[in-house]
Design a protein around this motif. Structure first.
Motif, PDB file in Angstrom:
ATOM      1  N   GLU A  60       0.866  -1.176   0.000  1.00  0.00           N
ATOM      2  CA  GLU A  60       0.000   0.000   0.000  1.00  0.00           C
ATOM      3  C   GLU A  60       0.900   1.222   0.000  1.00  0.00           C
ATOM      4  O   GLU A  60       1.765   1.364   0.859  1.00  0.00           O
ATOM      5  CB  GLU A  60      -0.921  -0.001   1.213  1.00  0.00           C
ATOM      6  N   ALA A  74      -2.525   0.625  -4.280  1.00  0.00           N
ATOM      7  CA  ALA A  74      -2.141  -0.719  -3.839  1.00  0.00           C
ATOM      8  C   ALA A  74      -1.574  -1.483  -5.024  1.00  0.00           C
ATOM      9  O   ALA A  74      -2.043  -1.337  -6.159  1.00  0.00           O
ATOM     10  CB  ALA A  74      -3.338  -1.452  -3.254  1.00  0.00           C
ATOM     11  N   GLU A  87      -7.241  -0.108  -1.027  1.00  0.00           N
ATOM     12  CA  GLU A  87      -7.150  -0.816   0.262  1.00  0.00           C
ATOM     13  C   GLU A  87      -7.260  -2.316   0.083  1.00  0.00           C
ATOM     14  O   GLU A  87      -7.748  -3.020   0.944  1.00  0.00           O
ATOM     15  CB  GLU A  87      -8.260  -0.325   1.213  1.00  0.00           C
TER      16      GLU A  87
END
Length: 91
Positions: A60, A74, A87
């Motif tokens: 991330e 990500a 996420e």
């Protein structure tokens, strides 16, 4: 009716890749790309990397783009493929 069904199947199949989100790595950490490789790639694209965290099998990234706008991204830790969901590793 068969033509309609066939066209529907083709439309869904064609749209499928547009909805693909990618996945975090499921392999051993020894097969992951180093964070430094991802950071170098992002810097070459004009990002200023603030932090790279490991979340599940994803990296991330917290960065800013060329204009100073915040970016939260990500990446699959093994392939460094950018994922649609910032996420992804937290799920």
């Amino acid at each position: 009716m068969k033509l309609f069904t066939a066209l529907t199947v083709l439309a869904v199949a064609a749209a499928g890749p547009a909805f693909a989100e990618g996945k975090c790595a499921t392999t051993a950490k020894s097969k992951w790309q180093p964070k430094s490789a991802l950071e170098s790639q992002l810097q070459a694209d004009g990002y200023k990397v603030k932090q790279i965290k490991v979340e599940g099998g994803c990296y991330e990234v917290y960065a800013t783009d060329k204009t100073g706008k915040r970016a939260n991204m990500a990446f699959n830790a093994e392939t460094l493929e950018k994922l649609d969901n910032a996420e992804a590793g937290e799920n």
